[in-house]
Scaffold this active site. Structure first.
Site, PDB file in Angstrom:
ATOM      1  N   CYS A 114     -24.577   8.008  44.741  1.00 18.36           N
ATOM      2  CA  CYS A 114     -22.775   8.177  45.125  1.00 18.36           C
ATOM      3  C   CYS A 114     -22.582   9.409  45.661  1.00 18.36           C
ATOM      4  CB  CYS A 114     -22.727   8.315  44.187  1.00 18.36           C
ATOM      5  SG  CYS A 114     -22.911   6.433  42.934  1.00 18.36           S
ATOM      6  N   ASP A 115     -23.056  10.404  46.106  1.00 18.60           N
ATOM      7  CA  ASP A 115     -23.013  12.291  46.330  1.00 18.60           C
ATOM      8  C   ASP A 115     -22.616  12.069  47.183  1.00 18.60           C
ATOM      9  OD1 ASP A 115     -22.591  15.050  45.223  1.00 18.60           O
ATOM     10  OD2 ASP A 115     -24.315  14.599  46.687  1.00 18.60           O
TER      11      ASP A 115
END
Length: 166
Positions: free
Chosen positions: A60-61
């Protein structure tokens, strides 16, 4: 409905799946300062809607950083990253990450976005990894429901759709 797994376990997606050519459903999510934000707030722009299960996890990062980097080179394109993380956690993550070209938004309150786009993972109450490109006329011109929630989306295809959109 799209078939999606999360850590190789099948999940049930709740809501209405959207497809290319559909009118983009409106939604209301929360900005990091708890103010409501809807799709109509960015009317007239091309929107990349990057959906992540949780902003402070590895993939996600990376997904958020990738779209942040690309956004700096795109004209009239707004990037919205949506998760069910609390707005406070998103704000803390943004401050630590120094990202300026992505707006992080929280769907934790009522899953308005998740249900409108068919990305709520019922078993986890998280949003399934996905990417949507909405043109300036609110038409969906790209939709990807990532089949395995721990995999990356097709960044190049999403960015090409955003560049081609009017």
């Amino acid at each position: 409905m799209a078939t999606v797994t999360f850590i190789n376990n099948p999940v049930t997606l709740v809501g209405t799946e959207v497809k290319v050519g559909d009118k983009a459903p409106n939604f209301t999510v929360l900005a990091n300062n708890l103010t409501p934000v809807s799709l109509s707030d960015s009317k007239g722009k091309v929107r990349i809607i990057s959906v992540v299960p949780s902003i402070d996890t590895g993939v996600c990062d990376q997904q958020t950083r990738k779209f942040n980097e690309a956004a700096s080179t795109l004209e009239n394109v707004e990037v919205l990253t949506i998760s069910v993380d609390l707005p406070f956690a998103q704000k803390r993550w943004c401050a630590a990450s120094g990202l300026e070209n992505v707006q992080t938004l929280s769907d934790h309150r009522d899953l308005s976005f998740g249900e409108a786009y068919g990305v709520v993972m019922k078993e986890l109450r998280l949003l399934a990894r996905s990417v949507f490109v909405v043109d300036s006329n609110d038409e969906i011109v790209y939709a990807e429901y990532v089949s395995e929630g721990t995999n990356h989306p097709n960044y190049e295809a999403a960015l090409e759709a955003a560049k081609a959109a009017k």
